[in-house]
Enzyme design. Structure first.
Site, PDB file in Angstrom:
ATOM      1  N   GLU A  93       0.824  -1.189  -0.018  1.00 57.01           N
ATOM      2  CA  GLU A  93      -0.108   0.046  -0.064  1.00 57.01           C
ATOM      3  C   GLU A  93       0.854   1.364   0.000  1.00 57.01           C
ATOM      4  OE1 GLU A  93      -2.858  -0.207  -1.025  1.00 57.01           O
ATOM      5  OE2 GLU A  93      -3.656  -1.933   0.052  1.00 57.01           O
TER       6      GLU A  93
ATOM      7  N   ASP B  12       2.599   2.019  -5.079  1.00 54.01           N
ATOM      8  CA  ASP B  12       2.714   1.447  -6.340  1.00 54.01           C
ATOM      9  C   ASP B  12       3.269   3.000  -7.182  1.00 54.01           C
ATOM     10  OD1 ASP B  12       0.300   3.265  -5.631  1.00 54.01           O
ATOM     11  OD2 ASP B  12      -1.031   2.098  -6.932  1.00 54.01           O
TER      12      ASP B  12
ATOM     13  N   GLY C 171     -16.051   3.337  -1.739  1.00 56.84           N
ATOM     14  CA  GLY C 171     -15.103   4.023  -0.748  1.00 56.84           C
ATOM     15  C   GLY C 171     -14.650   2.929   0.338  1.00 56.84           C
TER      16      GLY C 171
ATOM     17  N   LEU D 295     -11.559  -1.293  -1.351  1.00 62.99           N
ATOM     18  CA  LEU D 295     -11.594  -2.601  -2.235  1.00 62.99           C
ATOM     19  C   LEU D 295     -11.656  -2.039  -3.749  1.00 62.99           C
ATOM     20  CD1 LEU D 295     -13.792  -4.881  -0.074  1.00 62.99           C
ATOM     21  CD2 LEU D 295     -11.333  -4.814  -0.280  1.00 62.99           C
TER      22      LEU D 295
ATOM     23  N   SER E 178     -13.367   0.363  -5.722  1.00 63.53           N
ATOM     24  CA  SER E 178     -14.792   0.588  -6.363  1.00 63.53           C
ATOM     25  C   SER E 178     -14.470   1.600  -7.521  1.00 63.53           C
ATOM     26  CB  SER E 178     -16.068   0.864  -5.783  1.00 63.53           C
ATOM     27  OG  SER E 178     -15.821   2.313  -4.914  1.00 63.53           O
ATOM     28  N   SER E 179     -13.763   2.355  -7.256  1.00 60.92           N
ATOM     29  CA  SER E 179     -13.480   3.474  -8.353  1.00 60.92           C
ATOM     30  C   SER E 179     -12.675   2.672  -9.360  1.00 60.92           C
ATOM     31  CB  SER E 179     -12.600   4.574  -7.698  1.00 60.92           C
ATOM     32  OG  SER E 179     -11.335   3.976  -7.218  1.00 60.92           O
TER      33      SER E 179
ATOM     34  N   ASP F 160      -4.501  -0.548  -8.533  1.00 64.32           N
ATOM     35  CA  ASP F 160      -6.028  -1.000  -8.733  1.00 64.32           C
ATOM     36  C   ASP F 160      -6.438  -1.486 -10.129  1.00 64.32           C
ATOM     37  OD1 ASP F 160      -5.946  -0.156  -6.282  1.00 64.32           O
ATOM     38  OD2 ASP F 160      -7.063   1.636  -6.324  1.00 64.32           O
TER      39      ASP F 160
HETATM   40  P1  ADP Z   1     -12.634   3.097  -3.247  1.00 60.96           P
HETATM   41  O1  ADP Z   1     -11.954   2.737  -4.612  1.00 60.96           O
HETATM   42  O2  ADP Z   1     -11.660   2.371  -2.061  1.00 60.96           O
HETATM   43  O3  ADP Z   1     -13.829   2.341  -3.108  1.00 60.96           O
HETATM   44  P2  ADP Z   1     -12.665   5.856  -3.699  1.00 60.96           P
HETATM   45  O4  ADP Z   1     -12.930   6.813  -2.801  1.00 60.96           O
HETATM   46  O5  ADP Z   1     -11.223   5.669  -4.476  1.00 60.96           O
HETATM   47  O6  ADP Z   1     -12.856   4.335  -2.759  1.00 60.96           O
HETATM   48  O7  ADP Z   1     -13.741   5.747  -4.833  1.00 60.96           O
HETATM   49  C1  ADP Z   1     -15.146   5.677  -4.429  1.00 60.96           C
HETATM   50  C2  ADP Z   1     -15.589   6.596  -5.517  1.00 60.96           C
HETATM   51  O8  ADP Z   1     -15.825   6.218  -6.851  1.00 60.96           O
HETATM   52  C3  ADP Z   1     -17.371   7.171  -5.004  1.00 60.96           C
HETATM   53  O9  ADP Z   1     -17.244   8.070  -3.907  1.00 60.96           O
HETATM   54  C4  ADP Z   1     -18.002   7.401  -6.631  1.00 60.96           C
HETATM   55  O10 ADP Z   1     -17.371   8.635  -6.751  1.00 60.96           O
HETATM   56  C5  ADP Z   1     -17.182   6.364  -7.140  1.00 60.96           C
HETATM   57  N1  ADP Z   1     -17.742   5.098  -7.474  1.00 60.96           N
HETATM   58  C6  ADP Z   1     -17.360   3.718  -7.266  1.00 60.96           C
HETATM   59  N2  ADP Z   1     -18.564   3.185  -7.504  1.00 60.96           N
HETATM   60  C7  ADP Z   1     -19.441   3.813  -7.930  1.00 60.96           C
HETATM   61  C8  ADP Z   1     -20.874   3.347  -8.275  1.00 60.96           C
HETATM   62  N3  ADP Z   1     -21.096   2.068  -8.319  1.00 60.96           N
HETATM   63  N4  ADP Z   1     -21.567   4.208  -8.773  1.00 60.96           N
HETATM   64  C9  ADP Z   1     -21.191   5.532  -8.857  1.00 60.96           C
HETATM   65  N5  ADP Z   1     -19.984   5.990  -8.429  1.00 60.96           N
HETATM   66  C10 ADP Z   1     -18.944   5.142  -8.132  1.00 60.96           C
HETATM   67 MG    MG Z   2     -10.445   3.703  -5.412  1.00 55.02          MG
END
Ligand code: ADP
Ligand code: MG
Length: 443
Positions: free
Chosen positions: A48, A51, A149, A152, A154-155, A214
């Site tokens: 962590e 990268d 957020g 894991l 999600s972004s 990621d």
């Molecule tokens: P992580 O990547 O760890 O989950 P991040 O803060 O890097 O956290 O990314 C989260 C952001 O990505 C959310 O606040 C949103 O802007 C975007 N995001 C992720 N998944 C979705 C989704 N299914 N729909 C809309 N936006 C999303």
């Molecule tokens: Mg992210």
């Protein structure tokens, strides 16, 4: 009495989710999508905050991720809707997104998608097979099975699923290959290009300090494999860990405390590590260590940093103690990655011995996230202590920090003890089974 039964976040069945999402698309946009694409989230066993310093990261893709149903448009308009209840505000329309991904007034989440279209368009004719047709726009409907957020990724999974959708509906490669054929036609080197496209979107359009771990995992992981990613040149070695998963499992504990990487704290940590790198006269901290680093090399580099400061090295006004702690995190994290890489790729140690060695390195990684990177938080520390007491081989905070998830290595026989102990800590704690899964694909 409080309910202490463990709450699990299921990945769901990809085919059923895909069919349901396509049906929903038809209701939202009044016509059928051309397809559905999926990209996984990831859990990082070690590596962590390194990268972007050329360190080695050890991620695996999850079964959980983001699904994107999409259809092409030829007027350059991007229409987006997410089904995440906390972010959904109906259809968002962005004109000429390939040229301007962040028009005023659009919700910030949309930039993770429009930024990818923009970054893909920037490739121009470098990669003709994935060059966007002129005027490519799209209608997209998005659904995630990840905590958002939650550390894991999600972004990145949103970016990578969108990237696949754009390639499928707006490029020559997509025109010639559909469904599984497209998944196969996306070679590892094209996937590496797409990963950099997604990094560009997140760094330059969104403004978050991501380093490529990621996106590389989401696009280039493999089923049953731990990805050993050398971030100096983004080469990957995929290591079979089936032998370990016979008697052990990886578990992600989502603390329910979401973070926001784009909010500046992550970037501040990165700036402090970069100031340390420049005091040492290197562009990235991996270059401050030899090819096969040992513990003594970490000590030597820390001494060198201290001498550079005494000699008046400029840290750009940043606090010297903070920069030194970020440096110590990065160097020890790089060492831990190299050790785990050797343990999993080298001589057989026996399953239990391997699990103990890897587990100890995970817990050491957590201590460094807490004391050196200073990105941990009370509930993550409690989860780590609690699961280790309940019999886990090791545990650590993963992701950028300031919220998010803890990865745990669990002997199969202790799974229930561990999840019920962690459940008692907070009603928001949820569990995801971490099964090393295939990379992004059409579904
Ligand atoms: P992580 O990547 O760890 O989950 P991040 O803060 O890097 O956290 O990314 C989260 C952001 O990505 C959310 O606040 C949103 O802007 C975007 N995001 C992720 N998944 C979705 C989704 N299914 N729909 C809309 N936006 C999303
Ligand atoms: Mg992210």
């Amino acid at each position: 009495m409080r309910d202490n039964s463990a709450r699990w976040l299921a990945p769901g069945d990809p085919e059923s989710i895909s069919v349901a999402l396509a049906t929903r698309f038809s209701q939202v946009y009044n016509y059928d999508p051309e397809g559905v694409w999926f990209a996984p989230g990831r859990a990082n066993l070690n590596g962590e905050h390194i990268d972007f310093h050329g360190g080695r990261c050890l991620p695996m893709a999850l079964r959980h991720g983001t699904y994107v149903a999409a259809a092409p448009r030829t007027d350059g308009v991007l229409r987006l809707r997410t089904l995440d209840p906390s972010l959904d505000s109906g259809i968002v329309e962005i004109h000429d997104a390939a040229a301007q991904p962040t028009p005023a007034g659009t919700p910030s989440w949309t930039t993770y998608v429009s930024g990818v279209l923009w970054a893909l368009a920037q490739l121009k004719d470098e990669h003709p097979e994935i060059e966007l047709h002129r005027g490519t726009g799209a209608d997209l409907l998005i659904r995630s099975t990840l905590p958002i957020g939650g550390g894991l990724s999600s972004s990145a999974s949103l970016e990578c699923a969108a990237a696949l959708a754009f390639v499928a509906i707006g490029t020559p490669l997509g025109a010639e290959n559909h469904g599984d054929d497209l998944t196969r036609a996306l070679t590892d080197s094209l996937r590496a290009v797409l990963a950099q496209v997604c990094v560009k979107a997140e760094v330059e359009a969104v403004g978050a300090g991501t380093g490529g771990l990621d996106q590389t995992t989401s696009l280039r992981a493999a089923e049953g494999k731990l990805v050993s990613l050398d971030c100096r040149d983004f080469t990957v070695k995929r290591t079979d860990i089936a032998f370990l998963l016979r008697d052990y499992r990886f578990l992600a504990v989502d603390t329910g405390h979401p973070h926001q990487l784009a909010d500046g704290r992550f970037s501040a940590r990165r700036a402090e590590a970069e100031a340390a790198a420049s005091a040492l006269g290197v562009n990235r901290l991996r270059d401050a260590l030899p090819e096969k680093p040992k513990k003594s090399d970490v000590e030597l580099t820390l001494d060198e940093f201290d001498r550079a400061l005494e000699a008046g090295a400029d840290l750009g006004g940043l606090d010297a103690g903070s920069c030194r702690r970020r440096l110590k995190h990065a160097l020890t994290e790089m060492l831990r990655s190299e050790k785990i890489h050797r343990i999993l790729n080298g001589d057989a140690h026996g399953v239990d011995n391997t699990a103990d060695l890897v587990g100890d390195l995970m817990s050491a990684g957590h201590a460094s996230m807490k004391e050196n990177a200073e990105v941990s938080f009370a509930l993550a520390d409690q989860v780590v202590d609690t699961v280790v007491q309940a019999g886990a081989s090791g545990a650590r905070l993963i992701g950028g920090g300031f919220g998010g998830s803890v990865l745990v290595l669990v002997p199969r026989s202790r799974m229930e003890d561990i999840t019920s102990a962690a459940s008692r800590l907070s009603p928001d704690v949820r569990f995801l089974e971490v099964v090393p899964s295939p990379a992004a694909r059409a579904v």
